[in-house]
Design an enzyme around this catalytic site. Structure first.
Site, PDB file in Angstrom:
ATOM      1  CB  CYS A  44      -0.892   0.042   1.216  1.00 10.89           C
ATOM      2  SG  CYS A  44      -2.280  -1.021   1.089  1.00 10.89           S
ATOM      3  CG  ASP A  45       5.305   3.182   0.560  1.00 13.97           C
ATOM      4  OD1 ASP A  45       5.369   4.068  -0.462  1.00 13.97           O
ATOM      5  OD2 ASP A  45       5.855   3.285   1.583  1.00 13.97           O
TER       6      ASP A  45
END
Lengths: 388, 388
Positions: free
Chosen positions: A336-337
């Site tokens: 999710c970065d």
């Protein structure tokens, strides 16, 4: 000098053992598979070119125990970056006198530990480091790392390591004054220096300092030429033997005979012995008008592919759909970065038929992958490593 | 609306419990110390501002079991990025119906696993992802993540997540057509969005899509406003209660009443509850003429401080020599990687008396540090974590 005539390798060296094994297995998570016989081949090829120079394998490239064991059996020496790496070499059976503590940034207590373990050769680039070595490894042999100006490596170095040439003589003098034995100099041309000729300006620059130090009465006997030995990432490189022979020829032309030459291949030793097996998590477009697809893999920058930062190292992908029509893809990791994007500025051409669940092989990933992997970023496990 | 009047906090909130404990301990390696009571305070402060909106703690910021347990006891919900994070929440006692699987990139088998574990809410931004969810978690509730244009966050997002607004209605329609229950929309303003007012353009943009979807007959009941809640890194931010209240006020002004609002603070929940204890490995100059010193710490970009990439997040350092005269320093990590430099473009002012062995505290490092740490890069162990 027939090393000049070495044919550039336009494509990667085949790895039938890896290919056969990988094709026969299922993988539940991203996995780096290393063929340790391929490491041995590479060691022999490099050694054939390097001649009497000692190979100090840069353990940080890949410290898998099977690699360290095989290299120990072959007579390799080692360049260790930390107490942890020294311990791994010792565990693999390496004698302490063939392990150099090559990091210029060492904890005082780690120097003392290494000294007690029998390590006799240390790197330094600052007076404070010499003080620490003198206090914790009295009388040790040291080499001084110098900054050299490089511009042609694919992963060029910052000024983080080394001191400028104006400090070199003072450093050698200071080492002597605190009871150490300053035996030589080191430098690094930059990782992934693709052609041997790129070494020439660096060697010329260093030889001036070398001569000045000898003239000042320093009995220099060791030249550590560092790493920079390239791996195949899609652009032609010389064969390892030709490359290494040409580098040593350049060293001899520039410096004359030197009693001890150290070379520290890491990437050039193990990269081509490894393949990462990963899978497609998702293929999407962000808009109906998008020309590019986004391809999300099960591995990303924080789970092993850190060297894609700035799109510096461009790995080669293979899929079972190669041969189908292709289109441009932005390639990203699964976390999710938002910074976990591998290739965006220069999109990759991948098959239009690619879909989630498809296996993707990332070639020549044996170096600087497994140990960069984060412990559990976003809850993903670290890169698995299998040595065959 | 007295949230407007919230006094900006010019300095960090004191952490006496952390300070006392850290001062009483010796540390043999870089260690992140977390005060879980400080996490509780922050939860209560955010919740006071968020009102009826549900906090889904972004587990990826820091999944320490003690944090997940405390937040579960306080009634927090969770936003999980992976199977691994869902498992950690369940292990901490969280009910599956308060855990959302918020990563838009999910492995099909992980969706099936989550569905079997009782997870009912999933994120998606692509038709292929909806297909995977429909096949592996039939009938699940989904929200569609949209790309919004942001420019004011300190760690702005790429286009990696979300689809453009032109696809939003098609995605909702498609979700319905494959038997899913499309209940809402999500977005992210960008990590470390320092002032609540920065949310307004994003909310305005999203409300147009929200209204269009309602007009098209979609019964939207959930708005996931994502994260972006800031931590103190040296620049003034509002208090968490004021900030959260102002964001919710803006949401209500823009959207009217919404049955279910989800907020996903991660950094804003845990960053200020943590301090990293590290030490100076070496202080040097590269040349006699150098104005800057180089300060090498025992922690770097690959052992926990990944968010210093591009010098994006600027942590605050404290030493026992603070108060002595200072000079500009380039700050770097301990590894042999030349990219392992923390701050160079904007050097830090640190005491001229700083020397190797000195302790350095890196404040407000409770988020996005421990899990980014590599498994054993250069033979250094991963960041140690202690929760008090």
């Amino acid at each position: 000098m027939n090393a000049f005539a070495g044919a550039a390798a336009p494509t990667r060296v085949p790895t039938p053992k890896l290919d056969t094994w990988v094709a026969s297995q299922d993988f539940d998570k991203p996995t780096l598979v290393i063929d340790v016989d391929r490491v041995e081949e590479q060691y022999r090829a490099l050694k054939a070119g390097l001649g009497h120079a000692d190979i100090h394998y840069a353990v940080k490239a890949n410290p898998a125990p099977e690699i360290l064991k095989r290299l120990t059996d072959l007579g390799s020496h080692f360049d260790a970056a930390s107490k942890g790496e020294i311990q791994m070499c010792l565990d693999a059976g390496a004698r302490p006198d063939i392990i150099s503590f090559g990091n210029t940034i060492k904890r005082a207590s780690d120097i003392a530990w290494a000294h007690a373990a029998g390590i006799t050769l240390f790197a330094a680039d600052a007076p404070e480091e010499l003080d620490k070595i003198a206090a914790n490894a009295p009388g040790a042999r040291v080499y001084i790392r110098l900054i050299v100006e490089t511009s042609e490596a694919d992963w060029p170095l910052t000024r983080k390591f080394g001191c400028d040439s104006d400090m070199a003589l003072d450093m050698l003098d200071y080492a002597k004054s605190v009871g150490l034995s300053p035996v030589g100099l080191s430098f690094h041309v930059g990782s992934q220096t693709r052609r041997a000729e790129m070494w020439k300006p660096t060697l010329d620059q260093l030889s001036v300092i070398w001569k000045r130090a000898k003239d000042a009465g320093h009995d220099l006997t060791l030249l550590n030429i560092g790493g920079g030995f390239p791996a195949f990432y899609g652009e032609a490189i010389d064969t390892p033997t030709d490359y290494a022979a040409r580098v040593i020829a350049l060293v001899t032309e520039t410096f004359g005979d030197i009693p001890q030459i150290m070379a520290e291949p890491g990437r050039g030793m193990v990269a081509e012995a490894g393949v990462i097996v990963t899978e497609v998590m998702l293929v999407s477009r962000k808009s109906d008008r998008d020309v590019h697809r986004w391809v999300y893999l099960s591995i990303g920058r924080f789970s092993g592919l850190a060297e894609t930062e700035g799109e510096a190292i461009r790995y080669q992908f293979e899929t079972d759909r190669d041969g189908d029509a292709t289109g441009p893809c932005i390639v990203a990791g699964p976390s999710c970065d938002s910074a976990d994007v591998l290739y965006e500025k220069r999109p990759m051409q991948l098959p239009l038929t690619l879909t989630s669940g498809d296996r993707v092989l990332i070639r020549n990933t044996g170096a600087y992958t497994s140990t960069y992997s984060s412990v559990s970023f976003n809850g993903f496990p670290p890169l698995d490593v299998v040595v065959i």
